[in-house]
Design a protein around this motif. Sequence first.
Motif, PDB file in Angstrom:
ATOM      1  N   THR B  45      34.955  40.043  35.154  1.00 37.24           N
ATOM      2  CA  THR B  45      35.328  40.800  33.958  1.00 37.24           C
ATOM      3  C   THR B  45      34.751  40.149  32.701  1.00 37.24           C
ATOM      4  O   THR B  45      34.260  40.830  31.803  1.00 37.24           O
ATOM      5  CB  THR B  45      36.867  40.892  33.868  1.00 37.24           C
ATOM      6  OG1 THR B  45      37.345  41.518  35.055  1.00 37.24           O
ATOM      7  CG2 THR B  45      37.310  41.693  32.670  1.00 37.24           C
ATOM      8  N   GLU B  85      39.214  47.165  33.879  1.00 39.38           N
ATOM      9  CA  GLU B  85      40.072  46.795  34.998  1.00 39.38           C
ATOM     10  C   GLU B  85      41.361  47.626  35.018  1.00 39.38           C
ATOM     11  O   GLU B  85      41.772  48.130  36.052  1.00 39.38           O
ATOM     12  CB  GLU B  85      40.430  45.322  34.845  1.00 39.38           C
ATOM     13  CG  GLU B  85      40.212  44.530  36.073  1.00 39.38           C
ATOM     14  CD  GLU B  85      40.248  43.044  35.781  1.00 39.38           C
ATOM     15  OE1 GLU B  85      40.358  42.635  34.605  1.00 39.38           O
ATOM     16  OE2 GLU B  85      40.160  42.284  36.735  1.00 39.38           O
ATOM     17  N   ASP B 161      34.384  48.004  36.831  1.00 38.97           N
ATOM     18  CA  ASP B 161      35.172  46.832  37.228  1.00 38.97           C
ATOM     19  C   ASP B 161      36.188  47.295  38.267  1.00 38.97           C
ATOM     20  O   ASP B 161      37.177  47.942  37.924  1.00 38.97           O
ATOM     21  CB  ASP B 161      35.870  46.251  35.993  1.00 38.97           C
ATOM     22  CG  ASP B 161      36.228  44.781  36.162  1.00 38.97           C
ATOM     23  OD1 ASP B 161      36.206  44.300  37.315  1.00 38.97           O
ATOM     24  OD2 ASP B 161      36.525  44.127  35.152  1.00 38.97           O
TER      25      ASP B 161
HETATM   26 MG   LIG Z   1      38.380  40.999  36.582  1.00 36.53          MG
END
Ligand SMILES: [Mg+2]
Lengths: 277, 317
Positions: B45, B85, B161
Amino acid sequence: MNWRAVRTIIRKDLKVVRQTRAVLIPLIIVPVLVLVLLPGVGGALLATADPDSEAIRDFRRESAAFFDHLPAPISERLAQYDDEVQRITYILFNLFFPPMVLLLPTMVANVIAADSFAGEKERKTLEALLYAPTTDRELYLAKLIGPWLAGVAVGWLGYLAFAVVITLTTLSFMGGIFVLDATWLLLIFWVVPAASGLGLGAMVLVSSRVSTFQEAYQLGGVVVLPILLLLFGQLGGVVYFSPLLALAVGAVLWALALGLMGYGAGSFKRGALIARL
Amino acid sequence: MALPAIHLQEVTRRFGATTAVDKLSLTVEAGEIFGFLGHNGAGKTTTIRLLNGVLAADGGVIRVLGLDPGTQGSQVRARSGVLTETPSLDERLTAVDNLTYYADLYGVPPGQVRGRTAAVLERFELADRAGEKVGGYSKGMKQRLALARAFLHEPEILFLDEPTAGLDPVAAQEVGRMIRHLSRDEGRTVFLCTHNLVEAQRLCDRVAVMERGRLAAVGTPRALAREIGAEMRYTLEVAADQRETARREIALLPAVKYVETADAELTLTLSDREAAPEVLARLLAAKVRVYALTPHESSLEDIYMALHRQGQERGMQ
Ligand SMILES: [Mg+2]
Ligand SMILES: Nc1ncnc2c1ncn2[C@@H]1O[C@H](COP(=O)(O)OP(=O)(O)OP(=O)(O)O)[C@@H](O)[C@H]1O
């Protein structure tokens, strides 16, 4: 400047406020109470008061110290009226209500900014926004303009409603509009926008340190204190709004507001915001 | 040759004492589906944030579509789409309002906002619930809506992600199909973060394996498998009283590289598939009662272990 993105963020933040009861209800109830119901009832009562009644004479006697020490311009203005009810009416709405009209934009900008800054963090909508093609400055500007506009709008609408209600309820004995003069105009166009800015600036500072709307809302509310101070100053006969004082108060509020917003700009950086998510 | 979509050179990002990304160097070609693999905390990330100019790097050079995200962040972001995310949707707004908001933010031509919004909702099978507040959506529906948002402005690079996290297998497969379509048919670059090795092998042209901020390996899934996965792991289940016999017997075979005993089972590492029948023949000849010989799905874990072993072997030489 990506104005479309800025406009989009402003519109969306305000739209969400219109749809969120927890935010919207205080924003409607307080102005209606303070600027419509309170003056409406006051005006209606005064309209039925008999200038020669015992009650009015008692009141005038008891507040003699206040009435006898008014600044010259106000005394001169009062001298134009024929009876005590008219004078009491004039004083009541010209001295005690200006701080109310300032309280509203401060509060409204404060609450909406709490929703738009801290609320965005709390609802976890900030991350996607940070990936939008705006610069940090555009994002900050967009986040500032929405609450500020809302504060100014509520301040102006509130004043308008107040002026209409008070003029209508007292028309029978006041004979026309008496809450509009140079001082009021300055308050409306110079001090109200500054007050809105102050409410906003305070929230910018608070919201960078808290993570929920409620916390921000509670802490940020402190900003109405200086305005309440003005109100009590007026009540106690210490301060009287004159054009000069309105100019000065506006200047001080603007300085505070811009200072806070400038300070806030320093911490409103994507990298810092996302690292604190 | 065309400009690479993404170029990283010695990029580092620290958070206090943690080095989230450590001297990372990578190149992703335009139109490629690039898998970015790693466990929790590997730095996936953080890398996406660095590539989009949302976080600043502490050192190194980053180019995305030839731009420097550090100074030209908003230009990069205008041409990239990101699936974060967490879906990061406004739950108080409807799906349509959420998408319209981002269409305006990303500068989709005003005349096309309605059409594009309707099209992505259709594509992600949300059209019939489009007028509902997102707060009432299921986890998978939110994920699909967030994906729809990332596609909305037809970005040149997509950063996804964990795109299939929270999706059921059917939806996950559909997302996989869409990702391939975006790359094969539309020429878009896809940067796909995942800890799902199988998904990465199925979808990606190349994969990078990250370990605690460092690049552990990079290559096509096949090359990586060849490099590390020529060796295969099997679980062997035999009668309890014969476990030692079995262990002794097969340890003699040259194709058996490791034998580990764990609980009631033996874990074997073989040099290749052809060693399996040999092992079996040997055990049967020694009259060991074999209940099962099961090949392992190779996992991210295996890649790490293989990389470690190779590292150690190289270290010993
Ligand atoms: Mg992550
Ligand atoms: N804002 C932050 N503050 C402090 N440390 C951070 C921050 N962001 C990331 N880290 C640290 O950097 C490392 C990499 O984190 P990152 O989120 O990039 O991992 P990831 O590969 O995305 O993991 P996951 O699979 O769990 O999403 C972790 O050790 C994490 O704790």
